[in-house]
Design an enzyme around this catalytic site. Sequence first.
Site, PDB file in Angstrom:
ATOM      1  N   THR A 115      40.975  48.600  24.951  1.00  0.00           N
ATOM      2  CA  THR A 115      41.046  49.121  26.334  1.00  0.00           C
ATOM      3  C   THR A 115      42.231  48.539  27.095  1.00  0.00           C
ATOM      4  O   THR A 115      43.001  49.261  27.722  1.00  0.00           O
ATOM      5  CB  THR A 115      39.730  48.832  27.095  1.00  0.00           C
TER       6      THR A 115
ATOM      7  N   THR B  50      46.266  39.615  36.227  1.00  0.00           N
ATOM      8  CA  THR B  50      45.512  38.418  36.584  1.00  0.00           C
ATOM      9  C   THR B  50      46.379  37.155  36.496  1.00  0.00           C
ATOM     10  O   THR B  50      47.335  37.115  35.710  1.00  0.00           O
ATOM     11  CB  THR B  50      44.303  38.281  35.628  1.00  0.00           C
ATOM     12  N   ASP B  51      45.995  36.118  37.249  1.00  0.00           N
ATOM     13  CA  ASP B  51      46.695  34.831  37.150  1.00  0.00           C
ATOM     14  C   ASP B  51      46.541  34.216  35.755  1.00  0.00           C
ATOM     15  O   ASP B  51      47.321  33.344  35.364  1.00  0.00           O
ATOM     16  CB  ASP B  51      46.206  33.845  38.232  1.00  0.00           C
ATOM     17  N   GLU B  52      45.529  34.673  35.000  1.00  0.00           N
ATOM     18  CA  GLU B  52      45.271  34.068  33.686  1.00  0.00           C
ATOM     19  C   GLU B  52      46.402  34.324  32.685  1.00  0.00           C
ATOM     20  O   GLU B  52      46.493  33.642  31.669  1.00  0.00           O
ATOM     21  CB  GLU B  52      43.948  34.581  33.111  1.00  0.00           C
TER      22      GLU B  52
ATOM     23  N   TYR C 245      41.153  37.520  26.331  1.00  0.00           N
ATOM     24  CA  TYR C 245      41.212  38.409  27.497  1.00  0.00           C
ATOM     25  C   TYR C 245      42.593  38.330  28.146  1.00  0.00           C
ATOM     26  O   TYR C 245      43.260  39.347  28.363  1.00  0.00           O
ATOM     27  CB  TYR C 245      40.126  38.017  28.512  1.00  0.00           C
TER      28      TYR C 245
ATOM     29  N   LYS D 151      45.696  41.120  28.657  1.00  0.00           N
ATOM     30  CA  LYS D 151      46.241  41.465  29.973  1.00  0.00           C
ATOM     31  C   LYS D 151      47.752  41.211  30.007  1.00  0.00           C
ATOM     32  O   LYS D 151      48.508  41.986  30.585  1.00  0.00           O
ATOM     33  CB  LYS D 151      45.540  40.660  31.076  1.00  0.00           C
TER      34      LYS D 151
ATOM     35  N   ASN E 254      38.474  36.630  41.957  1.00  0.00           N
ATOM     36  CA  ASN E 254      37.873  37.361  43.070  1.00  0.00           C
ATOM     37  C   ASN E 254      36.382  37.078  43.162  1.00  0.00           C
ATOM     38  O   ASN E 254      35.734  36.831  42.142  1.00  0.00           O
ATOM     39  CB  ASN E 254      37.994  38.870  42.829  1.00  0.00           C
TER      40      ASN E 254
HETATM   41  P1  NAD Z   1      34.932  44.930  35.938  1.00  0.00           P
HETATM   42  O1  NAD Z   1      34.555  44.523  34.557  1.00  0.00           O
HETATM   43  O2  NAD Z   1      33.946  44.707  37.040  1.00  0.00           O
HETATM   44  O3  NAD Z   1      35.320  46.475  35.975  1.00  0.00           O
HETATM   45  C1  NAD Z   1      36.030  47.100  34.941  1.00  0.00           C
HETATM   46  C2  NAD Z   1      35.734  48.584  35.029  1.00  0.00           C
HETATM   47  O4  NAD Z   1      36.516  49.247  34.020  1.00  0.00           O
HETATM   48  C3  NAD Z   1      34.272  48.949  34.760  1.00  0.00           C
HETATM   49  O5  NAD Z   1      33.805  49.837  35.744  1.00  0.00           O
HETATM   50  C4  NAD Z   1      34.297  49.612  33.395  1.00  0.00           C
HETATM   51  O6  NAD Z   1      33.297  50.606  33.227  1.00  0.00           O
HETATM   52  C5  NAD Z   1      35.696  50.218  33.379  1.00  0.00           C
HETATM   53  N1  NAD Z   1      36.222  50.412  32.021  1.00  0.00           N
HETATM   54  C6  NAD Z   1      36.211  49.523  30.981  1.00  0.00           C
HETATM   55  N2  NAD Z   1      36.780  50.074  29.896  1.00  0.00           N
HETATM   56  C7  NAD Z   1      37.182  51.327  30.244  1.00  0.00           C
HETATM   57  C8  NAD Z   1      37.855  52.376  29.576  1.00  0.00           C
HETATM   58  N3  NAD Z   1      38.225  52.256  28.288  1.00  0.00           N
HETATM   59  N4  NAD Z   1      38.119  53.511  30.254  1.00  0.00           N
HETATM   60  C9  NAD Z   1      37.745  53.652  31.549  1.00  0.00           C
HETATM   61  N5  NAD Z   1      37.087  52.691  32.243  1.00  0.00           N
HETATM   62  C10 NAD Z   1      36.822  51.548  31.601  1.00  0.00           C
HETATM   63  O7  NAD Z   1      36.296  44.183  36.244  1.00  0.00           O
HETATM   64  P2  NAD Z   1      36.888  43.651  37.614  1.00  0.00           P
HETATM   65  O8  NAD Z   1      36.491  42.243  37.796  1.00  0.00           O
HETATM   66  O9  NAD Z   1      36.627  44.642  38.688  1.00  0.00           O
HETATM   67  O10 NAD Z   1      38.432  43.659  37.261  1.00  0.00           O
HETATM   68  C11 NAD Z   1      39.222  44.831  37.490  1.00  0.00           C
HETATM   69  C12 NAD Z   1      40.652  44.560  37.068  1.00  0.00           C
HETATM   70  O11 NAD Z   1      41.157  43.451  37.827  1.00  0.00           O
HETATM   71  C13 NAD Z   1      40.800  44.177  35.611  1.00  0.00           C
HETATM   72  O12 NAD Z   1      41.967  44.778  35.123  1.00  0.00           O
HETATM   73  C14 NAD Z   1      40.943  42.662  35.628  1.00  0.00           C
HETATM   74  O13 NAD Z   1      41.707  42.209  34.546  1.00  0.00           O
HETATM   75  C15 NAD Z   1      41.647  42.455  36.944  1.00  0.00           C
HETATM   76  N6  NAD Z   1      41.415  41.156  37.592  1.00  0.00           N
HETATM   77  C16 NAD Z   1      40.147  40.725  37.855  1.00  0.00           C
HETATM   78  C17 NAD Z   1      39.955  39.514  38.521  1.00  0.00           C
HETATM   79  C18 NAD Z   1      38.566  39.017  38.881  1.00  0.00           C
HETATM   80  O14 NAD Z   1      38.442  37.892  39.382  1.00  0.00           O
HETATM   81  N7  NAD Z   1      37.509  39.791  38.671  1.00  0.00           N
HETATM   82  C19 NAD Z   1      41.055  38.739  38.887  1.00  0.00           C
HETATM   83  C20 NAD Z   1      42.339  39.221  38.603  1.00  0.00           C
HETATM   84  C21 NAD Z   1      42.507  40.432  37.975  1.00  0.00           C
END
Ligand code: NAD
Length: 308
Positions: free
Chosen positions: A98, A123-125, A147, A151, A177
């Site tokens: 994905t 992400t910062d990661e 992960y 990314k 977040n």
């Molecule tokens: P999340 O896991 O809550 O949401 C991910 C969403 O993507 C889900 O709704 C899932 O159903 C959908 N998804 C997964 N695979 C898919 C596919 N193949 N096709 C279509 N949809 C698909 O994640 P999140 O925490 O909301 O993170 C969202 C983005 O932000 C990610 O890219 C993550 O790397 C990035 N991010 C998250 C954080 C954090 O603290 N949560 C921080 C920095 C960046």
Amino acid sequence: MRLLVTGGAGFIGSNFVHHVLSTHTDDEVVTLDALTYAGSKTNLTGVLDNPRHKFIEGDIRDRELVTNLVDDVDAVINFAAESHVDRSIEGAKPFVSTNVQGTQTLLDAANEAGIDRFLQISTDEVYGQVLDGTFSEDDPLNPRNPYAATKAGADLLANSFHTTHDIPVVITRTSNNFGPRQHAEKLIPKFIQNAAAGESLPVYGDGSNVREWIYVEDNCRALDLVLREGNIGEVYNIGSHSEKTNLEVTEAILDAVGASDDLIKFVEDRAGHDQRYALDTDKIEALGWEPQYSFEDALERTVDYYLN
Ligand code: NAD
């Protein structure tokens, strides 16, 4: 603006969809989400009937579907991802599929359609850990878990499509977040719910790992700003400078819920657990953004959300 928001039924994506529809009253949003275990249409309650919003259940790796959707929009905002580090350590395959191939499929479709913006949510990661100081956007990527590696791969791919195909890519890298609509597997919602139920709160290692916590609404405002005003081909860090050890976060949650510190249970550390992330945010601040919520105010709102 017509936006395609992928992963918009997940945590940050759904908050972003709510934010855009309420603050940009001429914008139209198509949400594309595969509804994996992490996504839920419930997160879109309140906008599912909005005439400016359409929800499509589907996969970002489905080239035909993605081509049709990208053809009809001005911008793509790619939130869709496998997002849980622990799951990536158990098995990296869905993360590569994905996070890397899915991003490539979207970039291919964007290249064919010709769009105004491709916002890659990162992400910062991807920078890896930093023991002192902060990472700026020019620092090399050094991801240390599967992960983060996928990314980072997506970031490099997106940047390469900008260089070679002139796709108008902008990348954001945000710190941890928290807030409404986050899946219960993640630290803050899990600990709030465990504390309220009188169950133990499993803290990795000695709890000294440091994260920079940002309220999801502050992040969504920053992402929206970068989408509209960020410079094409650039990366923007988004962080709050609100650094907390995992133990401090755990104690703050117990305090907010009114539960005892006795619920803290130290468990075996995560493999390759990064010690600290911290971001230099001068670039996003130069666009006129700053966080509006302190950690304490945001945690109070978050605890209220999960308990009610
Ligand atoms: P999340 O896991 O809550 O949401 C991910 C969403 O993507 C889900 O709704 C899932 O159903 C959908 N998804 C997964 N695979 C898919 C596919 N193949 N096709 C279509 N949809 C698909 O994640 P999140 O925490 O909301 O993170 C969202 C983005 O932000 C990610 O890219 C993550 O790397 C990035 N991010 C998250 C954080 C954090 O603290 N949560 C921080 C920095 C960046």
